[in-house]
Design an enzyme around this catalytic site. Structure first.
Site, PDB file in Angstrom:
ATOM      1  N   ASP A  15       0.848  -1.190   0.000  1.00  0.00           N
ATOM      2  CA  ASP A  15       0.000   0.000   0.000  1.00  0.00           C
ATOM      3  C   ASP A  15       0.883   1.240   0.000  1.00  0.00           C
ATOM      4  O   ASP A  15       1.776   1.374   0.850  1.00  0.00           O
ATOM      5  CB  ASP A  15      -0.901   0.016   1.236  1.00  0.00           C
ATOM      6  CG  ASP A  15      -1.918  -1.122   1.237  1.00  0.00           C
ATOM      7  OD1 ASP A  15      -2.004  -1.842   0.233  1.00  0.00           O
ATOM      8  OD2 ASP A  15      -2.627  -1.279   2.252  1.00  0.00           O
ATOM      9  N   ASP A 136     -16.105  -3.236  -1.479  1.00  0.00           N
ATOM     10  CA  ASP A 136     -15.690  -3.069  -0.090  1.00  0.00           C
ATOM     11  C   ASP A 136     -16.940  -3.033   0.781  1.00  0.00           C
ATOM     12  O   ASP A 136     -17.897  -2.311   0.473  1.00  0.00           O
ATOM     13  CB  ASP A 136     -14.907  -1.771   0.089  1.00  0.00           C
ATOM     14  CG  ASP A 136     -13.633  -1.749  -0.747  1.00  0.00           C
ATOM     15  OD1 ASP A 136     -13.196  -2.827  -1.188  1.00  0.00           O
ATOM     16  OD2 ASP A 136     -13.073  -0.659  -0.953  1.00  0.00           O
TER      17      ASP A 136
END
Length: 246
Positions: A15, A136
């Protein structure tokens, strides 16, 4: 790179925020628990340790609409295994730029949910196997815009629509457990896997080898592991033993 019937690919997460490799808790800015320079070196480390694919998320793109394109290019130059990339893909032009950079699979979230026709256009042009829709989930509802906005449908309820539009796979992240190192909920994964005929990759809360063993039973074709790797809760070489499903 295609998914295989007897495999649950183990995907280390890289990330990116501010040009560095970080791990956030539940995606919240300021909650960084891991900060490492040179994300491309981190990606290379995972490749050298045996990862067959690296999962890269541009957090600046997702949270602030400022992309880390130069860092992404460095990762592409550094590693030879396939890169699965998401975060901050807000226009079809940027999506095409990334696909033309040889990103193996592009993860599209908010843009695809707001403008589903984009999924069809990209899958028709580049192949469905290179287009992944990101669903998500928070409190069992799909969230978009960096997990800031909720829509009134569950991942299972909208997944079939994206399969029909041409998405080749789904990334399912359970925000409720993301980054907390406390395990994951099995039932939402099974519900989603059962609702579609395309591969589902799971992300969120996977903390132990027991979690991986349990995830093998869900039918998921891949799993993204972040914090557990960076905090040595799981060693990649041990996780890779759970990649092949008997």
């Amino acid at each position: 790179m295609s998914f295989q019937d007897n495999k649950m690919l183990i995907m280390p997460a890289v990330d990116i925020r501010g040009g560095k490799c970080v791990q956030l808790v539940q995606g919240k800015p300021g909650s960084e628990q891991v900060v490492i320079e040179n994300p491309e070196k981190v990606a290379k480390k995972w490749e050298d340790a045996g990862a067959e694919v690296v999962h890269v998320i541009d957090l600046d793109g997702a949270l602030e609409s400022v992309t880390n394109i130069e860092t992404i290019k460095k990762i592409l130059n550094e590693v030879s295994v396939p890169i699965q990339l998401g975060g901050g893909i807000r226009s079809i032009e940027y999506a095409e730029e990334l696909l033309n950079l040889d990103i193996d699979r592009l993860i599209i979230g908010t843009m695809g949910i707001k403008n589903p026709e984009i999924i069809s256009k990209l899958s028709n042009e580049y192949g469905s196997e290179r287009v992944m829709i990101s669903l998500d989930s928070k409190d069992n509802k799909v969230v978009i815009k960096g997990w800031q906005e909720k829509i009134d449908k569950s991942a299972s309820e909208i997944s079939k629509e994206f399969q029909e539009l041409g998405a080749g796979s789904i990334l399912f992240t359970n925000v409720d457990v993301e980054g907390l190192l406390g395990g994951f909920y099995v039932d939402p994964v099974i519900d989603l896997v059962d609702s579609v005929d395309i591969p589902v990759v799971y992300s969120g809360g996977v903390t132990s080898l027991d979690d991986l063993k349990q995830l093998q039973t869900t039918g998921a074709k891949g799993v993204v592991i972040g914090s557990a790797l960076y905090k040595d809760k799981i060693k990649l070489e041990d996780a890779l033993k759970y990649q092949n499903i008997e």
